[in-house]
Design a protein around this motif. Structure first.
Motif, PDB file in Angstrom:
ATOM      1  N   THR A 244      -6.515   6.791  30.282  1.00  0.00           N
ATOM      2  CA  THR A 244      -6.795   7.623  29.296  1.00  0.00           C
ATOM      3  C   THR A 244      -8.396   8.073  29.822  1.00  0.00           C
TER       4      THR A 244
ATOM      5  N   GLY B 269      -8.953   9.752  25.050  1.00  0.00           N
ATOM      6  CA  GLY B 269      -8.175   9.034  25.069  1.00  0.00           C
ATOM      7  C   GLY B 269      -6.925   9.780  25.173  1.00  0.00           C
TER       8      GLY B 269
ATOM      9  N   PRO C 263      -6.103  14.632  22.302  1.00  0.00           N
ATOM     10  CA  PRO C 263      -4.867  13.689  23.264  1.00  0.00           C
ATOM     11  C   PRO C 263      -3.477  13.806  22.263  1.00  0.00           C
TER      12      PRO C 263
ATOM     13  N   THR D 265      -3.765  10.600  27.283  1.00  0.00           N
ATOM     14  CA  THR D 265      -3.114   9.591  28.593  1.00  0.00           C
ATOM     15  C   THR D 265      -2.456  10.142  29.558  1.00  0.00           C
TER      16      THR D 265
ATOM     17  N   GLU E 227      -3.459  16.469  26.558  1.00  0.00           N
ATOM     18  CA  GLU E 227      -4.307  16.443  25.883  1.00  0.00           C
ATOM     19  C   GLU E 227      -3.921  18.375  24.785  1.00  0.00           C
TER      20      GLU E 227
ATOM     21  N   ASN F  43       0.914  13.090  22.720  1.00  0.00           N
ATOM     22  CA  ASN F  43       2.030  12.639  23.610  1.00  0.00           C
ATOM     23  C   ASN F  43       3.152  12.768  22.734  1.00  0.00           C
TER      24      ASN F  43
ATOM     25  N   ALA G 121      -4.600  14.583  32.159  1.00  0.00           N
ATOM     26  CA  ALA G 121      -4.434  14.429  30.651  1.00  0.00           C
ATOM     27  C   ALA G 121      -4.199  14.840  29.848  1.00  0.00           C
TER      28      ALA G 121
END
Length: 177
Positions: free
Chosen positions: A122, A126, A161, A128, A156, A163, A154
């Protein structure tokens, strides 16, 4: 089911450790130079077992090129500021043991059959880390076909973040019941 011998596992672990050490040196040298390299940089000397296990007739529809994985100069150009040199140094080991691998289906920038790795790494927010890999890229190194990481970023949205993509990609791949 494929079951490597203890010796095969030991040799693979040693090769990965060596590749990780060399990759860290490469990242440090590029970071200290202050400019991206002019061509692809060798990240892994061998194709990770997880990619080999996918084979030619499973998720990807393509076989991974032999000879490991290279990183495109774009990884070092600062386009993704949360991808720090420290985070870049961790990518090879994380690719050997990813959270998930998806078949790329984004026709805008990648060919169907290429891979998108979801890593257990991450960024500072934070979010991924995602690593798209083009299989059998031609023209990157004259006269060869290589697996090349075109980017690392990442997931975001506005520093938060997100997902959603992983959930949607997983759901699309699941067979109807």
């Amino acid at each position: 089911m494929f079951q490597p011998s203890r010796e095969d596992v030991r040799l693979a672990d040693e090769a990965l450790a060596s590749d990780v050490r060399e990759w860290k040196k490469t990242v440090d040298a590029i970071a200290s130079s202050g400019r991206p390299p002019s061509g692809p940089q060798k990240m892994l000397g061998q194709t990770p077992l997880v990619m080999q296990l996918l084979g030619a007739d499973t998720v990807t529809g393509k076989a991974a090129a032999t000879g490991g994985i290279y990183a495109a100069p774009h990884l070092f150009d600062g386009a993704h500021p949360n991808i720090t040199p420290d985070l870049l140094q961790q990518i090879p080991a994380a690719m050997a043991d990813p959270i998930a691998i998806f078949d790329s289906d984004n026709p805008a920038s990648r060919a169907k059959g290429d891979l998108v790795f979801m890593l257990g790494l991450t960024d500072a927010n934070g979010a991924t880390l995602v690593v798209p890999v083009v299989l059998k890229a031609t023209g990157e190194i004259p006269g060869s076909q290589i697996n090349i990481i075109k980017s690392a970023y990442a997931k975001e949205r506005e520093g938060i973040p997100s997902n959603t993509w992983f959930v949607q990609s997983s759901y699309k791949k699941m067979p109807a019941t």
